[in-house]
Design a protein around this motif. Structure first.
Motif, mmCIF file in Angstrom:
data_model
loop_
_atom_site.group_PDB
_atom_site.id
_atom_site.type_symbol
_atom_site.label_atom_id
_atom_site.label_comp_id
_atom_site.label_asym_id
_atom_site.label_seq_id
_atom_site.Cartn_x
_atom_site.Cartn_y
_atom_site.Cartn_z
ATOM 1 N N LEU A 33 0.827 -1.126 -0.004
ATOM 2 C CA LEU A 33 -0.036 -0.029 0.005
ATOM 3 C C LEU A 33 0.928 1.417 0.009
ATOM 4 N N GLY A 34 1.950 1.319 0.836
ATOM 5 C CA GLY A 34 2.860 2.189 0.846
ATOM 6 C C GLY A 34 3.512 2.707 -0.525
ATOM 7 N N GLN A 35 3.840 1.585 -1.080
ATOM 8 C CA GLN A 35 4.622 1.627 -2.675
ATOM 9 C C GLN A 35 3.375 2.049 -3.536
ATOM 10 N N TRP A 36 2.173 1.761 -3.460
ATOM 11 C CA TRP A 36 1.023 2.157 -4.301
ATOM 12 C C TRP A 36 0.751 3.582 -3.939
ATOM 13 N N ALA A 37 0.704 4.108 -2.735
ATOM 14 C CA ALA A 37 0.604 5.248 -2.538
ATOM 15 C C ALA A 37 1.488 6.230 -2.824
ATOM 16 N N ALA A 38 2.781 5.957 -2.798
ATOM 17 C CA ALA A 38 4.147 6.669 -3.320
ATOM 18 C C ALA A 38 3.897 6.937 -4.638
ATOM 19 N N ALA A 39 3.689 5.757 -5.529
ATOM 20 C CA ALA A 39 3.522 6.089 -6.867
ATOM 21 C C ALA A 39 2.686 7.205 -7.300
ATOM 22 N N LYS A 40 1.352 7.014 -6.750
ATOM 23 C CA LYS A 40 0.480 7.928 -7.189
ATOM 24 C C LYS A 40 1.045 9.433 -6.639
ATOM 25 N N MET A 41 1.806 9.417 -5.359
ATOM 26 C CA MET A 41 2.428 10.948 -5.073
ATOM 27 C C MET A 41 3.533 11.339 -5.772
ATOM 28 N N GLY A 42 4.217 10.387 -6.628
ATOM 29 C CA GLY A 42 5.398 10.605 -7.400
ATOM 30 C C GLY A 42 6.638 10.846 -6.740
ATOM 31 N N LEU A 43 6.581 9.849 -5.613
ATOM 32 C CA LEU A 43 7.819 10.046 -4.689
ATOM 33 C C LEU A 43 9.345 9.160 -5.566
ATOM 34 N N THR A 44 10.159 9.702 -5.095
ATOM 35 C CA THR A 44 11.500 9.060 -5.606
ATOM 36 C C THR A 44 11.640 7.311 -5.048
ATOM 37 N N PRO A 45 12.525 6.697 -5.518
ATOM 38 C CA PRO A 45 12.796 5.297 -5.081
ATOM 39 C C PRO A 45 12.908 5.311 -3.486
ATOM 40 N N GLU A 46 13.890 6.344 -3.044
ATOM 41 C CA GLU A 46 14.261 6.282 -1.771
ATOM 42 C C GLU A 46 13.197 6.738 -0.953
ATOM 43 N N MET A 76 -1.830 11.652 0.953
ATOM 44 C CA MET A 76 -2.244 11.452 -0.447
ATOM 45 C C MET A 76 -3.119 12.878 -0.864
ATOM 46 N N LEU A 77 -3.840 13.277 0.077
ATOM 47 C CA LEU A 77 -4.499 14.669 -0.105
ATOM 48 C C LEU A 77 -3.754 15.911 0.126
ATOM 49 N N ALA A 78 -2.594 15.701 1.277
ATOM 50 C CA ALA A 78 -1.586 16.679 1.308
ATOM 51 C C ALA A 78 -0.717 16.818 0.172
ATOM 52 N N ALA A 79 -0.550 15.764 -0.598
ATOM 53 C CA ALA A 79 0.271 15.777 -1.767
ATOM 54 C C ALA A 79 -0.550 16.288 -3.202
ATOM 55 N N ASN A 80 -1.953 16.634 -2.884
ATOM 56 C CA ASN A 80 -2.739 17.232 -3.979
ATOM 57 C C ASN A 80 -3.046 15.665 -5.031
ATOM 58 N N VAL A 81 -3.016 14.629 -4.453
ATOM 59 C CA VAL A 81 -3.633 13.536 -5.306
ATOM 60 C C VAL A 81 -5.123 13.578 -5.135
ATOM 61 N N GLU A 82 -5.974 13.281 -5.850
ATOM 62 C CA GLU A 82 -7.262 13.283 -5.732
ATOM 63 C C GLU A 82 -7.719 11.697 -5.375
ATOM 64 N N ILE A 83 -8.411 11.443 -4.335
ATOM 65 C CA ILE A 83 -8.255 10.372 -3.841
ATOM 66 C C ILE A 83 -9.504 10.176 -2.975
ATOM 67 N N ASP A 84 -10.168 9.219 -2.653
ATOM 68 C CA ASP A 84 -11.244 9.146 -1.738
ATOM 69 C C ASP A 84 -11.098 7.802 -0.822
ATOM 70 N N ASP A 85 -12.089 7.637 0.033
ATOM 71 C CA ASP A 85 -11.890 6.656 1.239
ATOM 72 C C ASP A 85 -12.371 5.220 0.482
ATOM 73 N N ALA A 86 -13.517 4.985 -0.503
ATOM 74 C CA ALA A 86 -13.525 4.086 -1.141
ATOM 75 C C ALA A 86 -12.206 3.510 -2.075
ATOM 76 N N THR A 87 -11.568 4.224 -2.656
ATOM 77 C CA THR A 87 -10.463 3.930 -3.460
ATOM 78 C C THR A 87 -9.354 3.505 -2.661
ATOM 79 N N VAL A 88 -9.316 3.862 -1.359
ATOM 80 C CA VAL A 88 -8.069 3.433 -0.635
ATOM 81 C C VAL A 88 -8.666 1.995 -0.155
ATOM 82 N N ARG A 89 -9.943 1.794 0.459
ATOM 83 C CA ARG A 89 -10.571 0.751 0.692
ATOM 84 C C ARG A 89 -10.306 -0.435 -0.226
#
Length: 107
Positions: A33-46, A76-89
């Motif tokens: 889940l952390g990797q999934w969210a990080a990809a959506k937020m555009g984080l670096t590999p580190e 994700m909301l702080a990183a301006n990624v449009e996401i909702d509770d249902a998508t996370v669940r």
């Protein structure tokens, strides 16, 4: 009485194995889940590695998945990624299946 004792020990051992497997699945799921969210937020590999570890740690705040959901949604909301509770669940369900598959393949 020996047969009863043997049966009791077998049930206790199975319970311990099942609990260990459930813990491993949840920890692997949270990492995914952390990797999934990080990809959506555009984080670096580190940053992705660090974030995945932070999601795993977030699960220890309280029982259940609500602590992980709050972390993912908040970050994700702080990183301006449009996401909702249902998508996370839905992602939690998908990553649970994937975590179980990965652990079964590794045995």
């Amino acid at each position: 009485m020996s047969t009863f004792d043997d049966r009791e020990r077998a049930f206790e051992a199975k319970f311990a194995r099942d609990e260990d497997m459930a813990f491993r699945i949840t920890a692997r799921r949270n990492k995914l889940l952390g990797q999934w969210a990080a990809a959506k937020m555009g984080l670096t590999p580190e940053e992705t590695d660090a974030y995945a570890k932070a999601v795993v740690q977030a699960d220890f705040e309280e029982a259940g998945d609500e602590d992980v959901i709050r972390k993912l949604l908040g970050d994700m909301l702080a990183a301006n990624v449009e996401i909702d509770d249902a998508t996370v669940r839905r992602a939690i369900e998908e990553q649970t299946v994937e975590a179980r598959r990965q652990l079964m393949e590794s045995k």
